[in-house]
Motif scaffolding. Structure first.
Motif, PDB file in Angstrom:
ATOM      1  N   VAL A  20       6.283 -47.902 -61.714  1.00 41.24           N
ATOM      2  CA  VAL A  20       5.007 -47.430 -62.255  1.00 41.24           C
ATOM      3  C   VAL A  20       5.238 -46.806 -63.628  1.00 41.24           C
ATOM      4  O   VAL A  20       4.403 -46.919 -64.534  1.00 41.24           O
ATOM      5  CB  VAL A  20       4.341 -46.439 -61.287  1.00 41.24           C
ATOM      6  N   LEU A  21       6.383 -46.157 -63.788  1.00 35.96           N
ATOM      7  CA  LEU A  21       6.813 -45.668 -65.103  1.00 35.96           C
ATOM      8  C   LEU A  21       8.006 -46.503 -65.528  1.00 35.96           C
ATOM      9  O   LEU A  21       9.043 -46.494 -64.871  1.00 35.96           O
ATOM     10  CB  LEU A  21       7.227 -44.195 -65.031  1.00 35.96           C
ATOM     11  N   GLU A  22       7.871 -47.238 -66.628  1.00 28.49           N
ATOM     12  CA  GLU A  22       9.001 -48.056 -67.059  1.00 28.49           C
ATOM     13  C   GLU A  22       9.394 -47.819 -68.508  1.00 28.49           C
ATOM     14  O   GLU A  22      10.364 -48.409 -68.988  1.00 28.49           O
ATOM     15  CB  GLU A  22       8.737 -49.549 -66.822  1.00 28.49           C
ATOM     16  N   ASN A  23       8.687 -46.939 -69.221  1.00 31.74           N
ATOM     17  CA  ASN A  23       9.039 -46.658 -70.609  1.00 31.74           C
ATOM     18  C   ASN A  23       8.617 -45.238 -70.972  1.00 31.74           C
ATOM     19  O   ASN A  23       8.053 -44.510 -70.150  1.00 31.74           O
ATOM     20  CB  ASN A  23       8.401 -47.685 -71.552  1.00 31.74           C
ATOM     21  N   SER A  24       8.880 -44.848 -72.206  1.00 33.09           N
ATOM     22  CA  SER A  24       8.618 -43.465 -72.609  1.00 33.09           C
ATOM     23  C   SER A  24       7.126 -43.158 -72.668  1.00 33.09           C
ATOM     24  O   SER A  24       6.706 -42.057 -72.297  1.00 33.09           O
ATOM     25  CB  SER A  24       9.260 -43.180 -73.967  1.00 33.09           C
ATOM     26  N   ASP A  62      18.023 -43.280 -68.038  1.00 32.66           N
ATOM     27  CA  ASP A  62      19.008 -44.309 -67.710  1.00 32.66           C
ATOM     28  C   ASP A  62      19.119 -45.238 -68.920  1.00 32.66           C
ATOM     29  O   ASP A  62      18.156 -45.914 -69.291  1.00 32.66           O
ATOM     30  CB  ASP A  62      18.560 -45.083 -66.456  1.00 32.66           C
ATOM     31  N   VAL A  63      20.297 -45.259 -69.537  1.00 30.73           N
ATOM     32  CA  VAL A  63      20.468 -45.993 -70.790  1.00 30.73           C
ATOM     33  C   VAL A  63      20.163 -47.475 -70.608  1.00 30.73           C
ATOM     34  O   VAL A  63      19.516 -48.103 -71.452  1.00 30.73           O
ATOM     35  CB  VAL A  63      21.893 -45.797 -71.348  1.00 30.73           C
ATOM     36  N   TYR A 107      13.819 -52.270 -74.739  1.00 34.07           N
ATOM     37  CA  TYR A 107      14.032 -52.298 -76.180  1.00 34.07           C
ATOM     38  C   TYR A 107      13.622 -50.998 -76.881  1.00 34.07           C
ATOM     39  O   TYR A 107      13.146 -51.011 -78.014  1.00 34.07           O
ATOM     40  CB  TYR A 107      13.294 -53.485 -76.809  1.00 34.07           C
ATOM     41  N   GLU A 108      13.820 -49.865 -76.244  1.00 33.55           N
ATOM     42  CA  GLU A 108      13.518 -48.587 -76.880  1.00 33.55           C
ATOM     43  C   GLU A 108      14.752 -48.058 -77.610  1.00 33.55           C
ATOM     44  O   GLU A 108      15.868 -48.146 -77.100  1.00 33.55           O
ATOM     45  CB  GLU A 108      13.037 -47.559 -75.852  1.00 33.55           C
ATOM     46  N   GLU A 109      14.530 -47.503 -78.800  1.00 33.86           N
ATOM     47  CA  GLU A 109      15.605 -46.892 -79.569  1.00 33.86           C
ATOM     48  C   GLU A 109      15.786 -45.445 -79.114  1.00 33.86           C
ATOM     49  O   GLU A 109      14.818 -44.683 -79.062  1.00 33.86           O
ATOM     50  CB  GLU A 109      15.303 -46.944 -81.064  1.00 33.86           C
ATOM     51  N   PRO A 110      17.025 -45.037 -78.794  1.00 31.27           N
ATOM     52  CA  PRO A 110      17.243 -43.707 -78.218  1.00 31.27           C
ATOM     53  C   PRO A 110      16.668 -42.560 -79.045  1.00 31.27           C
ATOM     54  O   PRO A 110      15.995 -41.674 -78.502  1.00 31.27           O
ATOM     55  CB  PRO A 110      18.770 -43.615 -78.130  1.00 31.27           C
ATOM     56  N   ALA A 111      16.909 -42.553 -80.354  1.00 30.25           N
ATOM     57  CA  ALA A 111      16.452 -41.433 -81.175  1.00 30.25           C
ATOM     58  C   ALA A 111      14.929 -41.316 -81.132  1.00 30.25           C
ATOM     59  O   ALA A 111      14.379 -40.204 -81.070  1.00 30.25           O
ATOM     60  CB  ALA A 111      16.935 -41.592 -82.612  1.00 30.25           C
ATOM     61  N   ALA A 165      12.871 -38.157 -79.496  1.00 26.95           N
ATOM     62  CA  ALA A 165      11.899 -37.431 -80.331  1.00 26.95           C
ATOM     63  C   ALA A 165      10.524 -37.408 -79.676  1.00 26.95           C
ATOM     64  O   ALA A 165       9.805 -36.404 -79.735  1.00 26.95           O
ATOM     65  CB  ALA A 165      11.824 -38.079 -81.712  1.00 26.95           C
ATOM     66  N   LYS A 166      10.159 -38.508 -79.032  1.00 27.43           N
ATOM     67  CA  LYS A 166       8.865 -38.583 -78.349  1.00 27.43           C
ATOM     68  C   LYS A 166       8.803 -37.573 -77.204  1.00 27.43           C
ATOM     69  O   LYS A 166       7.799 -36.866 -77.025  1.00 27.43           O
ATOM     70  CB  LYS A 166       8.638 -40.004 -77.826  1.00 27.43           C
TER      71      LYS A 166
END
Length: 403
Positions: free
Chosen positions: A188-192, A235-236, A243-247, A251-252
């Motif tokens: 249900v949650l898969e991204n920031s 989880d990296v 395809y999310e950038e860590p920084a 920050a988000k």
């Protein structure tokens, strides 16, 4: 173990066995071996995977005392639990059942609270503790928006009841603990963005007045309690797959006041898609060795314009590969973090290096690091090592990346 002020361990879900007896036996075998291979000195951190069955056994005082005595004997400590898989996780078909029971159930709530009560008795003084958990549920179980909203309503209430328990434990014992929600492809949650939405649209609006009334505090104080006791397991592998950038993700979360309780160090399989039919045919044949029946291996594809497309499992993606116009696939397969390439395939190992550089420059992001590669049994044979050697190589590679 302490590495530059971070607590580093591996997640014991690498070991099969649901009972506490099997879990404890694996720890007795592998913790000393891994410590010896690493020549690690000082207290050795453990990332404990505790199933529901094992938690019911370990909450018994005599079992807990036995474990505490062993931890003192071997100079080890538990700082984090993996509370995502509730039941059996090895040598059977798991797939989407890894989410069951989900956060719409009291079973998930009760198992999590029981695990926190155990963790509170294991945590050394001065260390916060976390338990990673399911990203609410498996999204494809909800067929309509109304069904999803109803599920979110129930799940939010159960999460807040965990917060209530954690606040009470902190006030009584001084032990600070947090529930670390772990976004995952097809959760249900898969991204920031979806994780931030959980806080802004569910936890805070519902939780602030509820907790304020429960504890006789202001809604501003309740806001802080929710963000203190519900955090994120980053989880990296999972964030790399989408395809999310860590920084940008860090920050988000920081802008929304959301903390990261734990970083799970893991790598996904990455493949570039050939343009020619023969190239795609050859790629499909090679990927067949990664098709197996135990775990879900979701695929997120990206085309030349950056548009993403998700497949619920690798076989579904392979069926459509001949007609694919995509450039890259990232596959939910927790491959060993110390290997950059797997024959003609590569991994998202580079993203781990980026994450480690970020937290070394900003240690306030988190202090909990846990290597999580649990797919050794289903990896192609040419990528396998003995289990003790595999765990030690994973940790050694991370320590090397941290300088």
């Amino acid at each position: 173990m302490d590495v530059k002020g971070f607590h580093l361990s591996y997640c014991s879900n690498i070991h099969p066995g649901e009972s506490w007896e099997a879990t404890f036996q694996n720890l007795k075998i592998y913790i000393p071996e891994v410590r010896q291979r690493l020549k690690a000195e000082g207290p050795f951190g453990i990332g404990l995977r505790l199933s529901n069955e094992a938690s019911l056994a370990l909450e018994r005082p005599e079992k807990l005392r036995e474990f505490q005595d062993w931890l003192r004997k071997v100079n080890a400590y538990v700082f984090t639990l993996n509370g995502f898989p509730y039941g059996d996780f090895h040598r059977q078909i798991v797939k989407e059942k890894v989410h069951f029971p989900d956060w719409t159930t009291t079973d998930r709530r009760d198992y999590t609270i029981r695990s926190f009560r155990i963790l509170a008795q294991l945590l050394p003084p001065g260390i916060d503790g976390g338990i990673s958990t399911s990203p609410i549920s498996y999204r494809h179980w909800f067929k309509t928006t109304d069904a999803l909203n109803q599920g979110m309503e129930t799940a939010t209430q159960h999460l807040l009841e965990v917060v209530e328990e954690l606040v009470t434990i902190h006030r009584i014992t001084g032990k600070l603990m947090h529930l670390d929600i772990e976004p995952e492809p097809d959760g249900v949650l898969e991204n920031s963005d979806e994780t931030v939405s959980l806080f802004l649209n569910w936890l805070l609006p519902k939780g602030k007045p509820w907790l304020a009334q429960k504890f006789g505090i202001t809604e501003s104080e309740a806001d802080e309690l929710i963000k203190r006791h519900i955090q994120v397991c980053y989880d990296v592998c999972h964030f790399a797959i989408v395809y999310e950038e860590p920084a940008e993700t860090f920050a988000k979360f920081e802008a929304a006041g959301i903390r990261i309780g734990k970083i799970q160090i893991s790598a996904a399989l990455k493949v570039m898609i050939p343009e020619t039919p023969n190239g795609k045919f050859s790629l499909g044949k090679k990927l067949l060795s990664f098709v197996e029946s135990t775990y879900l291996h979701q695929v997120v594809a990206r085309d030349a314009k950056g548009k993403l497309k998700s497949y619920s499992d690798l076989p579904q993606a392979l069926e459509l590969l001949p007609e694919s116009k995509e450039e890259e696939w990232r596959i939910h397969f927790h491959v060993p973090v110390f290997l950059e390439n797997y024959g003609s395939f590569s991994s998202t190992q580079e993203t781990i290096s980026i994450v480690l550089k970020e937290i070394l420059s900003k240690p306030e992001i988190t202090q909990h690091l846990e290597v999580e590669t649990y797919t050794w049994e289903v990896l192609p044979e040419d990528t396998r090592l003995s289990l003790g050697e595999s765990i030690a190589r994973e940790l050694s590679w991370v320590i090397g990346e941290m300088g």
